[in-house]
Design a protein around this motif. Structure first.
Motif, PDB file in Angstrom:
ATOM      1  N   SER A 459      45.540  37.350  44.031  1.00 16.02           N
ATOM      2  CA  SER A 459      45.248  36.949  45.419  1.00 16.02           C
ATOM      3  C   SER A 459      46.436  36.141  45.971  1.00 16.02           C
ATOM      4  CB  SER A 459      43.962  36.109  45.462  1.00 16.02           C
ATOM      5  OG  SER A 459      44.101  34.947  44.680  1.00 16.02           O
ATOM      6  N   PHE A 460      46.700  36.363  47.253  1.00 17.45           N
ATOM      7  CA  PHE A 460      47.804  35.651  47.909  1.00 17.45           C
ATOM      8  C   PHE A 460      47.582  35.698  49.413  1.00 17.45           C
ATOM      9  CE2 PHE A 460      48.984  40.040  47.302  1.00 17.45           C
ATOM     10  CZ  PHE A 460      49.492  40.435  48.546  1.00 17.45           C
ATOM     11  N   ASP A 461      48.391  34.927  50.154  1.00 18.55           N
ATOM     12  CA  ASP A 461      48.289  34.857  51.616  1.00 18.55           C
ATOM     13  C   ASP A 461      49.237  35.896  52.195  1.00 18.55           C
ATOM     14  OD1 ASP A 461      48.254  34.267  54.297  1.00 18.55           O
ATOM     15  OD2 ASP A 461      48.309  32.096  54.005  1.00 18.55           O
ATOM     16  N   ILE A 462      48.684  36.895  52.884  1.00 20.88           N
ATOM     17  CA  ILE A 462      49.503  37.986  53.412  1.00 20.88           C
ATOM     18  C   ILE A 462      50.408  37.504  54.541  1.00 20.88           C
ATOM     19  CG2 ILE A 462      47.686  38.692  55.036  1.00 20.88           C
ATOM     20  CD1 ILE A 462      50.235  40.938  53.170  1.00 20.88           C
ATOM     21  N   GLU A 492      43.631  35.466  52.797  1.00 16.38           N
ATOM     22  CA  GLU A 492      43.776  35.703  51.361  1.00 16.38           C
ATOM     23  C   GLU A 492      43.368  37.140  51.054  1.00 16.38           C
ATOM     24  OE1 GLU A 492      44.525  33.858  48.475  1.00 16.38           O
ATOM     25  OE2 GLU A 492      45.434  32.349  49.774  1.00 16.38           O
ATOM     26  N   VAL A 493      44.285  37.892  50.438  1.00 14.30           N
ATOM     27  CA  VAL A 493      44.015  39.284  50.072  1.00 14.30           C
ATOM     28  C   VAL A 493      44.190  39.446  48.567  1.00 14.30           C
ATOM     29  CG1 VAL A 493      44.703  40.184  52.318  1.00 14.30           C
ATOM     30  CG2 VAL A 493      46.405  39.956  50.500  1.00 14.30           C
ATOM     31  N   VAL A 494      43.626  40.557  48.057  1.00 19.59           N
ATOM     32  CA  VAL A 494      43.738  40.872  46.624  1.00 19.59           C
ATOM     33  C   VAL A 494      44.624  42.100  46.484  1.00 19.59           C
ATOM     34  CG1 VAL A 494      42.501  41.528  44.520  1.00 19.59           C
ATOM     35  CG2 VAL A 494      41.462  39.911  46.142  1.00 19.59           C
ATOM     36  N   ALA A 495      45.815  41.930  45.895  1.00 16.35           N
ATOM     37  CA  ALA A 495      46.757  43.038  45.723  1.00 16.35           C
ATOM     38  C   ALA A 495      47.872  42.561  44.789  1.00 16.35           C
ATOM     39  CB  ALA A 495      47.323  43.488  47.068  1.00 16.35           C
ATOM     40  N   ASN A 496      48.864  43.434  44.562  1.00 15.00           N
ATOM     41  CA  ASN A 496      50.050  43.056  43.800  1.00 15.00           C
ATOM     42  C   ASN A 496      51.078  42.535  44.811  1.00 15.00           C
ATOM     43  OD1 ASN A 496      52.776  43.441  42.549  1.00 15.00           O
ATOM     44  ND2 ASN A 496      51.509  44.068  40.805  1.00 15.00           N
TER      45      ASN A 496
END
Length: 606
Positions: A459-462, A492-496
């Motif tokens: 998870s991170f801030d796009i 906050e999104v879930v990705a690489n």
């Protein structure tokens, strides 16, 4: 011809049931009567033992004795009575006659009183019907003549009459069983004289002093003449010593009268005074004969009904047993054809249920292994295809820069245009850099297309990532005098994160490359329920509609001139496509009124 399992089970079960039916009918025909007789004799013997105890405890007079006999008959359908040591019915004082013997007779019986049990010489019904032969002289005070034998020092009367002259007339009274037995025994001796020496005869006269006749229910005790005849026959055998009842305490004898079979039971015991006595019982076997005869006539209906029941039951059971086996056979045939879609329903908890469960598990495992094998094969094919495309692409894309380098080297070697030496070296250096970039992009694309790359999610801030990319490319944007506008939200999104950053760089670099100078680039993020939509739009240039799907292909460049100097390696969008597909998110490109917009979605953190 092949026989199905249903037919085999049907034939097997029908044959087994019919065999059992035949065995039952045969056993019933042959052994049922014997079993009935044996069981009847066993039950009567047990009942006699119980009756013996009741007799010893309760029988003390004629009425109590008659009641015990009636109760025994009603309960066991068997006649029974108690006899004394001489074979006379005990407690028969309600049906007797006493005779006072004349003193003048030259006999051991002179001036004695002899008691005669009347059941041994006359039927009780003859008194109630006023028999003309009996009424005049069977009464008290009447003179009478009696004839018999002295056996064991006791008189045994054979005949009685009004006088000695009519002892052979029809009006006489006679103990038929004793008379018949005498005729039988006399022939065993050498001469009648020898016989009479052992059994002396007597012929005396006397006066009837007492006549006792039963009344009411007591009469029924003496109405069974067949039973009384057997008692008198037993008494005759006993007195003549033909049956050694002192040794055989229990005896069962078969007897037939008028085609009816009977069982006679004799049980020797001691009465309450300690004297020898006998329980004499007789039961008819007529019910079993009638039942056996009725069963034989009923066999036809039994066989027809049983056959129908056997056939229907066998067919139903065979179908019920064979149904899961047929289903198992059909499923395994499908499994042999690599069709694992059908499962066997498990309806029982027996061995067939276990077999069905095991086959279902085997089907699932085979299906899983085959799918895994197919995936491995597809991956191998994909790797092979990737390798072939990589070699083909590399060979095609490196051909031009290698040709340029070869031409520059040839010019430098020949010394032509030596004043442009620095120019040709710069050109070759640019081509080497281009080849290096091309090889790096192709290796990365091949890595994604191989199917072996594992995309690690986090998870991170796009919004932060987009701002970081914009800062990296700010120099290129300024160099083309482009205007960059952003409308970002902190989501906050879930990705690489690293791969998504690469996609944004490719999209934004593509927009910078194809946007005319002084035009604008707009980067925005839009909420869409459980996902966020990232849009990168440039103005001033559009893509023909027929090329919108082709731009994702490798080495495809959107400019009509197809010049390498105006575009990149042609792999950026292809790499972005693979990254987004591995994230399993929507993506695309569309023409807007002012230009072109690339977009993709990312799922929000839950």
């Amino acid at each position: 011809m092949r026989r199905g399992i249903v037919l085999k089970l049907f034939l097997l079960m029908s044959g087994l049931c019919l065999f059992i039916l035949v065995v039952i009918l045969a056993l019933q025909t042959v052994f049922f009567k014997q079993f009935y007789v044996h069981q009847k004799a066993k039950d009567v013997n047990a009942a006699i033992q119980a009756y013996k105890q009741d007799y010893l405890n309760h029988a003390s007079n004629t009425q109590e004795m008659a009641k015990l006999e009636q109760d025994f008959f009603q309960k066991h359908n068997t006649w029974i009575t108690a006899l004394d040591a001489k074979g006379n019915i005990k407690y028969a004082d309600d049906f007797l006659m006493e005779i006072k013997i004349d003193r003048s007779d030259d006999s051991a019986l002179s001036n004695k009183t002899v008691t005669v049990p009347l059941y041994s010489v006359i039927n009780v019904e003859d008194f109630s019907s006023n028999n003309p032969f009996l009424t005049p002289w069977i009464q008290e005070g009447q003179r009478i003549a009696i004839e018999g034998l002295i056996m064991n020092n006791q008189p045994v009367i054979q005949r009685m009459g009004m006088s000695r002259s009519n002892l052979r007339d029809e009006s006489r009274l006679e103990n038929r069983q004793m008379v018949n037995k005498e005729y039988e025994v006399v022939n065993r001796y050498a001469s009648p004289i020898e016989y009479h020496e052992k059994y002396p005869e007597f012929l005396v006269k006397g006066v009837i002093t007492k006549v006792q006749i039963p009344e009411g229910t007591g009469i029924s005790r003496y109405t069974n003449h067949l039973f009384l005849d057997r008692i008198k026959a037993f008494q005759a055998d006993l007195l003549y010593g033909d049956d050694d009842h002192t040794v055989n305490t229990n005896q069962t004898v078969d007897y037939e009268e008028n085609h009816v079979n009977y069982k006679i039971f004799v049980n020797r015991f001691q009465d309450r005074e300690g004297d020898p006595a006998y329980l004499f019982a007789m039961t008819s076997l007529q019910p079993v004969n009638e039942a056996a005869g009725m069963i034989k006539n009923y066999y036809v209906y039994i066989i027809i009904a049983t056959l129908l029941l056997v056939l229907l039951t066998s067919f139903y059971i065979s179908r019920r047993i064979a149904r899961p086996l047929l289903r198992i056979n059909r499923t395994t045939q499908q499994m042999a054809g690599l069709d694992f879609s059908e499962k066997i329903p498990i309806t029982t908890k027996d061995e067939i249920g276990d077999l069905s469960r095991n086959i279902n598990q085997l089907s699932e495992r085979l299906h899983s292994y085959i799918l895994r094998l197919q995936q491995d094969i597809e991956k191998e094919k994909q790797l092979e295809h990737t390798r072939k495309e990589f070699i083909s692409g590399v060979s095609h894309e490196l051909k031009t820069p290698l040709s340029v380098i070869q031409s520059c080297l040839a010019i430098l070697k020949d010394g032509v245009a030596s004043h442009k030496r620095d120019y040709y070296f710069t050109a070759m250096e640019d081509e080497v850099k281009r080849m290096d970039l091309l090889i790096v992009d192709m290796l990365e694309l091949a890595k994604y297309e191989s199917g072996t790359y594992n995309m690690v999610m986090d998870s991170f801030d796009i919004g932060t990532v987009i701002e970081r990319v914009c800062d990296k490319l700010a120099v290129d944007i300024t160099a083309k005098q482009l205007h960059l506008y952003t409308s970002l939200k902190s989501v906050e999104v879930v990705a690489n994160e690293l791969r998504i950053e690469q996609v944004i760089i490719n999209f934004l670099t593509n927009a910078i490359r194809y946007t005319p100078e002084s035009e604008s680039i707009l980067v925005t993020t839009l909420d869409d329920q459980d996902s966020v939509k990232i849009c990168i739009e440039n103005t001033g240039a559009r893509i023909p509609d027929e090329q919108l799907e082709k731009i994702w292909d490798r080495f495809y460049r959107g400019e009509p001139s197809r010049q390498r100097s105006n575009g990149g390696t042609g792999l950026g969008l292809a790499i972005s496509k693979k990254i987004l597909e591995m994230h399993d998110v929507p993506y695309g490109v569309t023409n807007t009124p002012d230009g072109v917009m690339f977009y993709f979605h990312l799922y929000k953190k839950a």
